[in-house]
Scaffold this motif. Structure first.
Motif, PDB file in Angstrom:
ATOM      1  N   SER A 189       0.319  -1.148   0.087  1.00  0.00           N
ATOM      2  CA  SER A 189      -0.103  -0.221  -0.347  1.00  0.00           C
ATOM      3  C   SER A 189       0.944   1.241  -0.679  1.00  0.00           C
ATOM      4  CB  SER A 189      -1.214  -0.359   1.581  1.00  0.00           C
ATOM      5  OG  SER A 189      -0.334  -0.022   2.629  1.00  0.00           O
ATOM      6  N   ALA A 190       1.858   1.139   1.136  1.00  0.00           N
ATOM      7  CA  ALA A 190       2.896   2.177   0.603  1.00  0.00           C
ATOM      8  C   ALA A 190       3.500   2.711  -0.772  1.00  0.00           C
ATOM      9  CB  ALA A 190       3.914   1.858   1.961  1.00  0.00           C
ATOM     10  N   ARG A 191       3.770   1.594  -1.164  1.00  0.00           N
ATOM     11  CA  ARG A 191       4.359   1.933  -2.805  1.00  0.00           C
ATOM     12  C   ARG A 191       2.966   2.289  -4.167  1.00  0.00           C
ATOM     13  NH1 ARG A 191       6.052  -4.221  -3.089  1.00  0.00           N
ATOM     14  NH2 ARG A 191       7.461  -4.297  -1.167  1.00  0.00           N
ATOM     15  N   GLN A 192       2.142   1.679  -3.808  1.00  0.00           N
ATOM     16  CA  GLN A 192       0.790   2.099  -4.226  1.00  0.00           C
ATOM     17  C   GLN A 192       1.055   3.905  -3.887  1.00  0.00           C
ATOM     18  OE1 GLN A 192      -2.371  -0.291  -3.279  1.00  0.00           O
ATOM     19  NE2 GLN A 192      -1.874  -1.731  -4.657  1.00  0.00           N
ATOM     20  N   LYS A 193       0.595   3.803  -2.789  1.00  0.00           N
ATOM     21  CA  LYS A 193       0.623   5.163  -2.375  1.00  0.00           C
ATOM     22  C   LYS A 193       1.391   6.163  -3.096  1.00  0.00           C
ATOM     23  CE  LYS A 193      -0.030   8.112   1.476  1.00  0.00           C
ATOM     24  NZ  LYS A 193      -0.012   8.634   2.628  1.00  0.00           N
ATOM     25  N   GLU A 221       1.451   8.870  -6.632  1.00  0.00           N
ATOM     26  CA  GLU A 221       1.575  10.705  -6.373  1.00  0.00           C
ATOM     27  C   GLU A 221       2.623  10.946  -6.721  1.00  0.00           C
ATOM     28  OE1 GLU A 221       4.083  10.674  -2.520  1.00  0.00           O
ATOM     29  OE2 GLU A 221       2.108  10.596  -0.596  1.00  0.00           O
ATOM     30  N   ASP A 222       3.830   9.941  -7.757  1.00  0.00           N
ATOM     31  CA  ASP A 222       4.555  10.168  -8.528  1.00  0.00           C
ATOM     32  C   ASP A 222       4.107  10.399  -9.855  1.00  0.00           C
ATOM     33  OD1 ASP A 222       7.062   9.611  -7.031  1.00  0.00           O
ATOM     34  OD2 ASP A 222       7.380   7.574  -7.789  1.00  0.00           O
ATOM     35  N   VAL A 223       3.088   9.697 -10.602  1.00  0.00           N
ATOM     36  CA  VAL A 223       2.126   9.799 -11.062  1.00  0.00           C
ATOM     37  C   VAL A 223       1.418  11.218 -10.893  1.00  0.00           C
ATOM     38  CG1 VAL A 223      -0.632   9.307 -12.474  1.00  0.00           C
ATOM     39  CG2 VAL A 223       1.475   7.373 -11.665  1.00  0.00           C
ATOM     40  N   ALA A 224       0.795  11.231 -10.105  1.00  0.00           N
ATOM     41  CA  ALA A 224       0.360  12.431  -9.531  1.00  0.00           C
ATOM     42  C   ALA A 224       1.376  14.094 -10.122  1.00  0.00           C
ATOM     43  CB  ALA A 224      -0.134  13.507  -8.526  1.00  0.00           C
ATOM     44  N   ALA A 225       2.358  13.894 -10.016  1.00  0.00           N
ATOM     45  CA  ALA A 225       3.621  14.971  -9.955  1.00  0.00           C
ATOM     46  C   ALA A 225       3.963  15.444 -11.367  1.00  0.00           C
ATOM     47  CB  ALA A 225       4.920  14.347  -9.270  1.00  0.00           C
ATOM     48  N   GLN A 226       3.959  13.856 -12.165  1.00  0.00           N
ATOM     49  CA  GLN A 226       3.813  13.918 -13.307  1.00  0.00           C
ATOM     50  C   GLN A 226       3.215  14.516 -14.447  1.00  0.00           C
ATOM     51  OE1 GLN A 226       4.995   9.649 -14.150  1.00  0.00           O
ATOM     52  NE2 GLN A 226       7.145   9.839 -13.901  1.00  0.00           N
ATOM     53  N   MET A 227       1.653  14.057 -13.483  1.00  0.00           N
ATOM     54  CA  MET A 227       0.777  14.837 -14.557  1.00  0.00           C
ATOM     55  C   MET A 227       0.572  16.384 -15.180  1.00  0.00           C
ATOM     56  SD  MET A 227      -2.061  12.423 -13.783  1.00  0.00           S
ATOM     57  CE  MET A 227      -3.849  12.951 -14.149  1.00  0.00           C
ATOM     58  N   GLU A 228       1.187  16.750 -13.361  1.00  0.00           N
ATOM     59  CA  GLU A 228       1.233  18.179 -12.972  1.00  0.00           C
ATOM     60  C   GLU A 228       2.106  18.533 -14.442  1.00  0.00           C
ATOM     61  OE1 GLU A 228       1.506  19.115  -8.929  1.00  0.00           O
ATOM     62  OE2 GLU A 228      -0.184  18.183  -8.002  1.00  0.00           O
TER      63      GLU A 228
END
Length: 194
Positions: free
Chosen positions: A11-15, A19-26
């Motif tokens: 779950s920590a890796r998924q979280k 977050e990485d995906v959200a940062a890349q999208m930004e």
């Protein structure tokens, strides 16, 4: 116990991945916004280039140059060569200011040139201060105060020189009087010997 740990790590890796995906999208959205701004600027530049006047697309037109001349020197006119030269100088000046203002904007980390970039370049490179822009108050005219201060300092220096000169003159006078007394005393002594 091991299963719980594995679930927590998963779950920590998924979280973290989320977050990485959200940062890349930004980052992608910001890059797309910059690209759109650059495309809009290129389109505006192309439109301006197509909108060439009979003056050859100069920063100001010949008519505007004539209006400036009438404002400052009514009844005068430019020779055609002078007019062309002034138009070229104006173009070079505008190009130079815009180029350096864009560099300053990039240095600030901005994609857009702001008035403060233009003002900074004009002040630093051309020593041009444009009142009413930049949010800073125009320095008050203080020449009279500095002249008065300078005059007071000069008067103090003159008084100091006069006092030093008077002291030297007094010392010379005392030295002369002492020398006169010494020679007079020797002269009196020589008369007594005779």
């Amino acid at each position: 116990d091991a299963t719980t740990r594995d679930d927590d790590e998963m779950s920590a890796r998924q979280k973290q991945t989320a977050e990485d995906v959200a940062a890349q999208m930004e980052k992608r959205a910001a890059a797309q916004a910059r690209l759109a701004a650059a495309q809009a600027a290129a389109a505006a530049s192309a439109a301006a280039a197509k909108k060439k006047t009979d003056d050859g697309g100069h920063a100001i037109s010949k008519d505007e140059l004539q209006e400036l001349l009438k404002e400052f020197a009514p009844g005068e006119s430019f020779e055609p060569e002078v007019e062309e030269m002034l138009l070229e100088i104006t173009d070079d000046f505008v190009d130079n200011v815009l180029e350096h203002a864009a560099r300053l904007a990039r240095h600030r980390g901005s994609e857009a040139v702001e008035p403060k970039d233009v003002l900074l370049h004009l002040e630093r490179q051309w020593d041009m201060h444009i009142p009413g822009y930049g949010g800073e108050e125009v320095p008050k005219y203080t020449e009279k105060q500095s002249v008065e201060t300078h005059s007071r300092r000069l008067a103090a220096v003159r008084r100091s020189i006069a006092a030093a000169t008077a002291a030297q003159n007094e010392q010379r006078k005392q030295a002369r009087l002492a020398a006169d007394r010494a020679t007079k005393g020797k002269g009196d002594m020589g008369a007594e010997d005779a």
